[in-house]
Design an enzyme around this catalytic site. Sequence first.
Site, mmCIF file in Angstrom:
data_model
loop_
_atom_site.group_PDB
_atom_site.id
_atom_site.type_symbol
_atom_site.label_atom_id
_atom_site.label_comp_id
_atom_site.label_asym_id
_atom_site.label_seq_id
_atom_site.Cartn_x
_atom_site.Cartn_y
_atom_site.Cartn_z
ATOM 1 N N ARG A 1 4.986 -12.851 9.556
ATOM 2 C CA ARG A 1 5.672 -11.617 9.229
ATOM 3 C C ARG A 1 6.993 -11.550 9.964
ATOM 4 O O ARG A 1 7.190 -12.175 11.002
ATOM 5 C CB ARG A 1 4.804 -10.386 9.496
ATOM 6 C CG ARG A 1 4.437 -10.145 10.942
ATOM 7 C CD ARG A 1 3.320 -9.109 11.070
ATOM 8 N NE ARG A 1 3.703 -7.795 10.593
ATOM 9 C CZ ARG A 1 3.058 -7.130 9.624
ATOM 10 N NH1 ARG A 1 2.026 -7.668 9.021
ATOM 11 N NH2 ARG A 1 3.435 -5.937 9.271
ATOM 12 N N LYS B 1 4.291 0.717 9.670
ATOM 13 C CA LYS B 1 4.439 1.993 8.975
ATOM 14 C C LYS B 1 3.874 3.134 9.801
ATOM 15 O O LYS B 1 4.377 4.243 9.758
ATOM 16 C CB LYS B 1 3.740 1.920 7.610
ATOM 17 C CG LYS B 1 4.630 1.296 6.546
ATOM 18 C CD LYS B 1 3.980 1.343 5.190
ATOM 19 C CE LYS B 1 3.097 0.139 4.968
ATOM 20 N NZ LYS B 1 2.578 0.015 3.612
ATOM 21 N N GLU C 1 0.875 -1.164 0.000
ATOM 22 C CA GLU C 1 0.000 0.000 0.000
ATOM 23 C C GLU C 1 0.918 1.221 0.000
ATOM 24 O O GLU C 1 1.802 1.325 0.849
ATOM 25 C CB GLU C 1 -0.870 -0.017 1.268
ATOM 26 C CG GLU C 1 -1.891 1.083 1.242
ATOM 27 C CD GLU C 1 -2.778 1.123 2.485
ATOM 28 O OE1 GLU C 1 -2.719 0.191 3.306
ATOM 29 O OE2 GLU C 1 -3.521 2.106 2.606
#
Length: 558
Positions: A262, A272, A38
């Site tokens: 992850r 982020k 994204e």
Amino acid sequence: MDIIEKISSEKSLNFLEEIIENGIKSGETSVHTRFPPEPNGYLHIGHAKSICLNFGLAKKYNGKCNLRFDDTNPVKEDVEYVDSIMNDVQWLGFNWDSMHYASDYFDQLYNWAVDLIKQGKAYIDDQNHEEIRKSRGTVTQAGTNSPYRDRSVEENVDLFARMKAGEFADGAKVLRAKIDMAHPNMLMRDPIMYRILHTHHHRTGDKWCIYPMYDYAHGQSDSIEGITHSICTLEFDVHRPLYDWFINSLEISECHQYEFARLNITNTVMSKRKLLQLVKEGFVQGWDDPRMPTICGLRRRGYTATSIRNFAEKVGVAKRDNIIDLGLLEFCVREDLNKISERRMAVLNPIKVVITSYEEGKTEYISCINNPENESAGRREVPFSRDIYIDRDDFMEEPAKKYFRLSPGKEVRLRYSYLIKCEEVIKDEAGEIIEIRCSHDPLSMGGNSSDGRKVKGVIHWVDATKAVEAEVRLFDRLFLQENPNDVPEGVEFTEMINSESLQVTKGYVEPSIKGAKEGCSFQFERVGYFCVDKDSSSEKLVLNKTIGLKDTWAKIVK
Ligand code: ATP
Ligand code: MG
């Protein structure tokens, strides 16, 4: 290094490779992956893991990998991020087969939503966000149907068109999939497909005021691109039934989602949102601050793409969440820089040494090997004269036991050069040592001594008359705590920042470094790995310390 050896010795297939190879055995012919960031921030080392995995699998199995910008949330997205992501992927050494934006599919996604409405599988809900949340129920309790759930297909088609046309305010209506409000998986309880957002989009401009949700957009984008293995992180496993539901309901070309753990790393944060907070609130100097776990931060710090790829390989592909020691990443960069970086001498904490027996005004040029690991790196000439700098730590007025470096009356080897002996120590009024006077053995250049005597200590130095001054930035871990996400309630993670994670000093380096380009890495002998920072100019050299020669951290914490 136990863990490192263990990891690197495990060369068996990871579970994704197994899935792919089983698929190939049962007749599947292609592997097509994608990396779907994204564009709402800069990529971090966690993304690097995903990039290496997706592009790596495509490469290994002769397949393809797309880069797809998952740009369905116009509020947080920006072209700046798109550019940095493309740059980072390429810098890591990968090329996409084709590049796409989820927003390219907005028309198709809209038409498919209309199809679902016509099938009676989606409806417009007038409830607000809060009402929807409340009626969703809990894990142990079924939700309740929206009073708008049974609107006619005609009404839904009409309302959806009017939503698109901009007739309603943000939040006034949503389009929901009609699945099951009592479904054991909360995500299947009539999930939202579209919301109204009167917001400019960085690519589609003002064309749309309704935007698809991630869950509605992702699988269909995969399907459009013919993705065979849609790899995402573990938290999406609960989304998989929904991913499949949309694809099946629309009867479009099939694709499958697979989840892996992850990457988490000690002593840093990786979301982020948190990284953006560090930047916005000025805790670091930007996304590419060398203390950041971002790809651009690591690059500026002197990390190589090879070292990051090797790290991703060593970490492997796990099915369960874990946290990897930052030391492993540091090990990888040290290993790579040892192979490729040229050796230089630099003195970061200088003290002047005058070799009084050496001819004043004379300069000798000593030919030194640039990189013992790589002969083709050649040699360079290092100037030597009567006035040199050595590191303050390499002199002790009252030497400790087993201190083999310079001290009064003692002899030491200057790397590549003469043996010198400390004859006199000059101090200022405050008692601070300002100069050391030495004699030298003129026959001892490059390893010999005039009478075969042995001298244990070897220290580095630079010619004081020709050395180049540099600003040197030394970094420590941004967080001393292993897991800075783990803070007591009411405490901001930013309070855990290591206030001494950046130190700026002045040092002297060999003149051969002058003119080195941004990003160029060196091993300063006996000191560590350094690279030229982008703040350097023709007037001022700025160096970043990438990493020390050895893992001093492990010793300190023990
Ligand atoms: P963050 O939570 O850090 O903001 P994200 O998952 O929201 O990251 P995206 O841009 O959506 O970021 O991620 C793009 C791809 O990178 C996704 O496939 C995602 O699963 C993967 N990814 C993100 N973070 C990690 C990580 N720490 N380890 C491995 N893969 C990751
Ligand atoms: Mg995301």
